[in-house]
Design a protein around this motif. Sequence first.
Motif, PDB file in Angstrom:
ATOM      1  N   PHE A 257       3.356  -6.150   2.656  1.00 42.82           N
ATOM      2  CA  PHE A 257       2.310  -5.612   2.092  1.00 42.82           C
ATOM      3  C   PHE A 257       2.481  -5.504   0.427  1.00 42.82           C
ATOM      4  CE2 PHE A 257       2.118  -1.488   4.709  1.00 42.82           C
ATOM      5  CZ  PHE A 257       2.384  -2.261   6.026  1.00 42.82           C
ATOM      6  N   LYS A 258       2.944  -6.743   0.187  1.00 39.55           N
ATOM      7  CA  LYS A 258       2.720  -6.841  -1.484  1.00 39.55           C
ATOM      8  C   LYS A 258       0.814  -7.586  -1.574  1.00 39.55           C
ATOM      9  CE  LYS A 258       6.760  -8.780  -2.006  1.00 39.55           C
ATOM     10  NZ  LYS A 258       7.337  -8.692  -1.075  1.00 39.55           N
ATOM     11  N   ILE A 259       0.755  -8.213  -1.094  1.00 40.87           N
ATOM     12  CA  ILE A 259      -0.428  -8.845  -0.659  1.00 40.87           C
ATOM     13  C   ILE A 259      -1.514  -8.091  -0.642  1.00 40.87           C
ATOM     14  CG2 ILE A 259      -1.540 -10.649   0.059  1.00 40.87           C
ATOM     15  CD1 ILE A 259       0.562 -12.206   1.043  1.00 40.87           C
ATOM     16  N   SER A 260      -1.231  -6.500   0.677  1.00 41.21           N
ATOM     17  CA  SER A 260      -2.768  -5.985   0.783  1.00 41.21           C
ATOM     18  C   SER A 260      -1.510  -4.810   1.917  1.00 41.21           C
ATOM     19  CB  SER A 260      -3.532  -6.366   1.437  1.00 41.21           C
ATOM     20  OG  SER A 260      -4.341  -5.461   1.272  1.00 41.21           O
ATOM     21  N   THR A 261      -2.553  -3.612   1.881  1.00 40.64           N
ATOM     22  CA  THR A 261      -1.943  -2.968   2.871  1.00 40.64           C
ATOM     23  C   THR A 261      -2.633  -2.318   4.305  1.00 40.64           C
ATOM     24  OG1 THR A 261      -2.978  -1.020   1.326  1.00 40.64           O
ATOM     25  CG2 THR A 261      -0.566  -1.384   0.907  1.00 40.64           C
ATOM     26  N   PHE A 262      -2.092  -1.944   4.850  1.00 36.03           N
ATOM     27  CA  PHE A 262      -2.854  -1.399   6.594  1.00 36.03           C
ATOM     28  C   PHE A 262      -4.287  -0.635   6.232  1.00 36.03           C
ATOM     29  CE2 PHE A 262      -3.502  -0.553  10.312  1.00 36.03           C
ATOM     30  CZ  PHE A 262      -4.167  -1.691  11.339  1.00 36.03           C
ATOM     31  N   MET A 263      -3.316   0.555   5.374  1.00 40.45           N
ATOM     32  CA  MET A 263      -3.941   1.668   5.887  1.00 40.45           C
ATOM     33  C   MET A 263      -5.187   1.408   3.871  1.00 40.45           C
ATOM     34  SD  MET A 263      -4.935   3.758   7.481  1.00 40.45           S
ATOM     35  CE  MET A 263      -3.181   4.062   8.783  1.00 40.45           C
ATOM     36  N   ARG A 264      -5.543   0.343   3.483  1.00 46.06           N
ATOM     37  CA  ARG A 264      -5.546   0.030   2.015  1.00 46.06           C
ATOM     38  C   ARG A 264      -6.977   0.818   1.625  1.00 46.06           C
ATOM     39  NH1 ARG A 264     -10.018  -3.566   0.602  1.00 46.06           N
ATOM     40  NH2 ARG A 264     -11.295  -2.756   2.598  1.00 46.06           N
ATOM     41  N   LYS A 265      -8.748   0.734   1.940  1.00 39.73           N
ATOM     42  CA  LYS A 265      -9.215   1.405   1.235  1.00 39.73           C
ATOM     43  C   LYS A 265      -9.753   2.551   2.362  1.00 39.73           C
ATOM     44  CE  LYS A 265     -10.769  -0.297  -2.922  1.00 39.73           C
ATOM     45  NZ  LYS A 265     -12.102  -0.670  -3.370  1.00 39.73           N
ATOM     46  N   GLY A 266     -10.327   2.377   3.924  1.00 42.99           N
ATOM     47  CA  GLY A 266     -10.794   3.418   4.481  1.00 42.99           C
ATOM     48  C   GLY A 266     -12.252   4.490   3.402  1.00 42.99           C
ATOM     49  N   GLU A 267     -12.827   3.071   3.565  1.00 42.90           N
ATOM     50  CA  GLU A 267     -14.422   3.906   2.552  1.00 42.90           C
ATOM     51  C   GLU A 267     -15.328   2.943   4.079  1.00 42.90           C
ATOM     52  OE1 GLU A 267     -13.254   2.961  -1.120  1.00 42.90           O
ATOM     53  OE2 GLU A 267     -12.458   4.073  -1.418  1.00 42.90           O
ATOM     54  N   VAL A 268     -16.501   3.582   3.717  1.00 45.83           N
ATOM     55  CA  VAL A 268     -17.608   2.839   4.121  1.00 45.83           C
ATOM     56  C   VAL A 268     -18.438   1.991   2.614  1.00 45.83           C
ATOM     57  CG1 VAL A 268     -20.305   2.673   5.058  1.00 45.83           C
ATOM     58  CG2 VAL A 268     -18.476   4.039   5.534  1.00 45.83           C
ATOM     59  N   GLY A 269     -18.569   0.738   2.619  1.00 44.01           N
ATOM     60  CA  GLY A 269     -18.964   0.193   1.349  1.00 44.01           C
ATOM     61  C   GLY A 269     -18.566  -0.708   0.198  1.00 44.01           C
ATOM     62  N   ASP A 270     -17.264  -1.552   0.847  1.00 44.77           N
ATOM     63  CA  ASP A 270     -16.616  -2.334   0.476  1.00 44.77           C
ATOM     64  C   ASP A 270     -16.551  -2.876  -0.308  1.00 44.77           C
ATOM     65  OD1 ASP A 270     -14.127  -2.405  -2.018  1.00 44.77           O
ATOM     66  OD2 ASP A 270     -12.771  -3.285   0.337  1.00 44.77           O
ATOM     67  N   TRP A 271     -17.597  -3.352   0.834  1.00 44.34           N
ATOM     68  CA  TRP A 271     -18.732  -4.829   0.793  1.00 44.34           C
ATOM     69  C   TRP A 271     -19.521  -5.226  -0.588  1.00 44.34           C
ATOM     70  CZ3 TRP A 271     -23.825  -5.259  -0.135  1.00 44.34           C
ATOM     71  CH2 TRP A 271     -24.735  -4.033   0.345  1.00 44.34           C
TER      72      TRP A 271
END
Length: 302
Positions: A257-271
């Motif tokens: 989890f130091k690299i990223s998290t599982f519940m990261r952003k939870g959004e549409v459009g982060d691309w």
Amino acid sequence: VVRMSDDPKKMEFTRSVLFDFHGVQMTKYFTENWEKIQNFQARPDDILIATYPKAGTTWVSVILDLLYFGKTAPERHTSIPIYERVPFLEITFPSMDSGVDLAENLATTPRLIKTHLPIQFVPKSFWEQNCKIVYVARNAKDNMVSYFHMDRMTLTQPDPGDWNTYLHRFMEGKVLFGSWYDHVNNWWKKKQTYSKLHYMFYEDMIEDTGREIDKLCFFLGLSPSAEEKNQIMYGVQFDNMKKNDMTNYSTFHVMDFKISTFMRKGEVGDWKNHFTVAQNEEFEEDYKKRMTDHTLQFRTEV
Ligand code: A3P
């Protein structure tokens, strides 16, 4: 070799290597138990949650678990990790019960079972038993972004490389569980003939979670009270799932989890924060050629 020193089971993991498995890119952790997976005996009331990785599997799994057991066993939500409540059928990690073993030992009715398998790999008993299946799909670009971060932080996943490398791998289906395009298209095709398949979209869930829960309940033949539904809606809000150690995968020790998290952003459009203009153009041109069934449409913003 990755040693998770804080892991009570002292598991040892290595980043896995992709190989061609009957035309799909897979790794050892999801194929070693193949015969047992294929011979899994589904029951008529089992519910299969099928997704391409990172499409919203956990979100829908928690919703289903709360719909079926939130009233009679509310403590599940704060005491049992979601990957034990809803076993991941094809997973086989060393020193851990396999997904098949966990699924076979589930004491609940119905049994809720998760899979990322492309449709041609689904054990035949699910079809023979005419099981209900909930499929969740997410637009390719956000799905890919989420998968990139998942592969970065999950120390058993194939090394994703840098973003530009990953983008091309994803387009070529050279990621675990193979081509996103084949996955969503083939499951969509199945929906046209198999009436017990409910095909959902991550973007719709973001737009109106309550409406999508209502549609799901209609499909499942459930009618929760207004109060139960409110409790579910509260429990599955992104921030609440992120805080809950039983849904945020913080107990799953192969993730850093130091690299990223599982519940990261939870959004549409982060691309939009990842694709360059040139990458987007290249992606779109290829996408049009491959997504020829225009009855399957994804939104990339809500
Ligand atoms: P991001 O990485 O874009 O944040 P899966 O469960 O299939 O692995 O999917 C994980 C993705 O779903 C992650 O996407 C995660 O944040 C998102 N997700 C999980 N629970 C969610 C929720 N309650 N609301 C919105 N998004 C959620």
